[in-house]
Scaffold this active site. Structure first.
Site, PDB file in Angstrom:
ATOM      1  N   LYS A   3      60.357 -29.844 -12.163  1.00 30.27           N
ATOM      2  CA  LYS A   3      60.666 -28.412 -12.189  1.00 30.27           C
ATOM      3  C   LYS A   3      59.384 -27.633 -11.893  1.00 30.27           C
ATOM      4  O   LYS A   3      58.340 -27.894 -12.500  1.00 30.27           O
ATOM      5  CB  LYS A   3      61.207 -28.039 -13.574  1.00 30.27           C
ATOM      6  CG  LYS A   3      61.698 -26.618 -13.709  1.00 30.27           C
ATOM      7  CD  LYS A   3      62.272 -26.380 -15.102  1.00 30.27           C
ATOM      8  CE  LYS A   3      62.733 -24.949 -15.285  1.00 30.27           C
ATOM      9  NZ  LYS A   3      63.249 -24.693 -16.659  1.00 30.27           N
TER      10      LYS A   3
ATOM     11  N   HIS B  18      58.959 -24.189 -12.081  1.00 31.78           N
ATOM     12  CA  HIS B  18      58.907 -22.826 -12.607  1.00 31.78           C
ATOM     13  C   HIS B  18      59.213 -22.838 -14.108  1.00 31.78           C
ATOM     14  O   HIS B  18      59.682 -23.835 -14.649  1.00 31.78           O
ATOM     15  CB  HIS B  18      59.923 -21.933 -11.888  1.00 31.78           C
ATOM     16  CG  HIS B  18      61.347 -22.389 -12.086  1.00 31.78           C
ATOM     17  ND1 HIS B  18      61.899 -23.431 -11.363  1.00 31.78           N
ATOM     18  CD2 HIS B  18      62.314 -21.957 -12.938  1.00 31.78           C
ATOM     19  CE1 HIS B  18      63.142 -23.616 -11.752  1.00 31.78           C
ATOM     20  NE2 HIS B  18      63.419 -22.741 -12.708  1.00 31.78           N
TER      21      HIS B  18
END
Length: 228
Positions: free
Chosen positions: A104, A106
């Site tokens: 991921k 963010h």
């Protein structure tokens, strides 16, 4: 055989997780038995599953553990339910951690891990459903060790799976779990082995599930693919 092991074998059959017949495995082998941990779908089933894993981990590795690591995807719910069960059964809070198939990029939890973020000093148990060839650990091991800031900073206490199929690993005559232990230097264990299953359902059982015919097919399969 410990009582919880016999109960676990009955539990796998009742849930439709362990089946007997003829199944094509990912490796292309035709197997007379098949285990699918994805068939545990209800709350009560998952609760009991976590308890079986927790008991086996306690028996094999003790309490000096900081985190359970569940490789995506099936390992994620296994790590979660085992952490819950361990807290309830043994009063020890153990964190869960898992990997993401894609990191991921963010948010506050960006990165390649889900849940607890491993760090130096942690003692980790890897939780999986089943190991046939031992290939999955080739992806899992470096993801865990990548969280270290110094060599040996994170200790893998061991690996636990539901069922030891007792099949030889690729390019070896030894069973996959034994090869994992030798290659990576930590014990790889199972709640039960296929020997335990046969003892419970055939040798000392009523032979309604593992009939003499199915037992003969298992013996034939083991003669070709069983680990020495």
């Amino acid at each position: 055989m410990e009582d919880y092991k016999k109960e676990f074998i009955d539990f796998m059959v009742e849930c439709g997780v362990l089946k007997f017949g003829s199944f094509t495995l990912k490796s292309g082998r035709q197997s007379p038995f098949f285990m699918n941990a994805g068939a545990y779908v209800t709350g009560s089933q998952l609760k009991r599953l976590g308890e079986f894993y927790a008991k086996a981990i306690h028996d094999n590795f003790g309490d000096e553990i900081d985190a359970f690591f569940g490789p995506a995807y099936k390992g994620i719910p296994l790590a979660v339910v085992t952490a819950v069960a361990y807290s309830e059964l043994f009063g020890k809070e153990i964190k869960y951690c898992a990997d993401r198939k894609e990191a991921k990029d963010h948010g506050a939890d960006k990165g390649g891990l889900l849940g607890y973020q491993l760090k130096d000093g942690d003692r980790v148990v890897i939780i999986e459903d089943v190991t046939t060839s031992g290939k999955s650990i080739e992806e899992t091991y470096p993801k865990i060790k990548a969280q270290e800031t110094v060599p040996g900073g994170i200790e893998i206490v061991g690996e636990i799976v539901s069922l030891n199929r007792m099949e030889k690993a690729p390019d070896s005559d030894k069973a996959a779990l034994e090869v994992i232990s030798e290659k990576y230097g930590f014990p790889a264990r199972a709640i039960v082995s296929m020997k335990d299953v046969i003892d419970a359902l055939h040798t000392n059982g009523d032979r309604k599930i593992i009939t003499d015919e199915i037992k003969a097919e298992i013996d034939k399969y083991n003669a070709e693919y069983g680990g020495k």
